[in-house]
Design a protein around this motif. Structure first.
Motif, PDB file in Angstrom:
ATOM      1  N   GLY A  32       0.801  -1.218   0.000  1.00  0.00           N
ATOM      2  CA  GLY A  32       0.000   0.000   0.000  1.00  0.00           C
ATOM      3  C   GLY A  32       0.831   1.264   0.000  1.00  0.00           C
ATOM      4  O   GLY A  32       2.050   1.232  -0.216  1.00  0.00           O
ATOM      5  N   TYR A  33       0.153   2.342   0.224  1.00  0.00           N
ATOM      6  CA  TYR A  33       0.752   3.666   0.248  1.00  0.00           C
ATOM      7  C   TYR A  33       0.499   4.280   1.626  1.00  0.00           C
ATOM      8  O   TYR A  33      -0.629   4.249   2.110  1.00  0.00           O
ATOM      9  N   MET A  34       1.533   4.843   2.210  1.00  0.00           N
ATOM     10  CA  MET A  34       1.405   5.329   3.585  1.00  0.00           C
ATOM     11  C   MET A  34       2.029   6.698   3.732  1.00  0.00           C
ATOM     12  O   MET A  34       2.845   7.120   2.894  1.00  0.00           O
ATOM     13  N   ASP A  52       5.721   5.276  -1.176  1.00  0.00           N
ATOM     14  CA  ASP A  52       4.921   4.432  -2.052  1.00  0.00           C
ATOM     15  C   ASP A  52       5.313   2.971  -1.898  1.00  0.00           C
ATOM     16  O   ASP A  52       6.131   2.608  -1.054  1.00  0.00           O
ATOM     17  N   ARG A  53       4.708   2.109  -2.720  1.00  0.00           N
ATOM     18  CA  ARG A  53       4.947   0.679  -2.602  1.00  0.00           C
ATOM     19  C   ARG A  53       6.420   0.318  -2.756  1.00  0.00           C
ATOM     20  O   ARG A  53       6.932  -0.549  -2.060  1.00  0.00           O
ATOM     21  N   LYS A  71       9.969   2.060   5.826  1.00  0.00           N
ATOM     22  CA  LYS A  71       9.066   1.002   6.254  1.00  0.00           C
ATOM     23  C   LYS A  71       9.822  -0.308   6.323  1.00  0.00           C
ATOM     24  O   LYS A  71      10.800  -0.515   5.605  1.00  0.00           O
ATOM     25  N   ASP A  72       9.360  -1.170   7.215  1.00  0.00           N
ATOM     26  CA  ASP A  72       9.905  -2.514   7.360  1.00  0.00           C
ATOM     27  C   ASP A  72       8.794  -3.482   6.995  1.00  0.00           C
ATOM     28  O   ASP A  72       7.843  -3.658   7.765  1.00  0.00           O
ATOM     29  N   ASN A  73       8.905  -4.076   5.828  1.00  0.00           N
ATOM     30  CA  ASN A  73       7.831  -4.957   5.359  1.00  0.00           C
ATOM     31  C   ASN A  73       7.690  -6.192   6.234  1.00  0.00           C
ATOM     32  O   ASN A  73       6.575  -6.679   6.452  1.00  0.00           O
TER      33      ASN A  73
END
Length: 120
Positions: A32-34, A52-53, A71-73
């Protein structure tokens, strides 16, 4: 059911650093987008940073070179590293998520409850 839970806010002196976290459930940060938003008393909510992704960031001008969004997936968590904090950065900080690329627009569908950052 999408849930976003922010943490890491606090009180720091000018020039200090904080790292905000946003743990997501019911939503995959990798897909997603955050973004991070902030709102100071008496002011409109403003977009601070978005990702973005693919992990490409967007920043509002006032935080460029001071804040870093990441981000940490694996942990399904969004971060905001904030350095060289200034009193003007004092605000409630919110995590936001959506399935379309909104960048710093305020029309995200999913929001956390916020975490307070105070810089003196």
């Amino acid at each position: 059911h999408v849930q976003l839970v922010e943490s890491g806010g606090g009180s720091v002196q000018s020039g200090g650093s904080l790292r905000l976290s946003c743990a997501a459930s019911g939503y995959s940060v990798s897909q997603g987008y955050m973004a991070w938003f902030r709102q100071a008393p008496g002011k409109e909510r403003e977009g601070v940073a978005a990702i973005d992704r693919a992990g490409n960031p967007t920043y509002t001008y006032s935080v460029k070179d001071r804040f870093t969004i990441s981000k940490d997936n694996d942990k399904n968590t969004l971060y905001l590293q904030m350095n060289s904090l200034e009193p003007e950065d004092t605000a409630m900080y919110y995590c936001a998520a959506d399935f379309v690329n909104l960048q710093l627009a305020r029309s995200y569908n999913y929001w956390g409850q916020g975490t307070q950052v105070t810089v003196s």
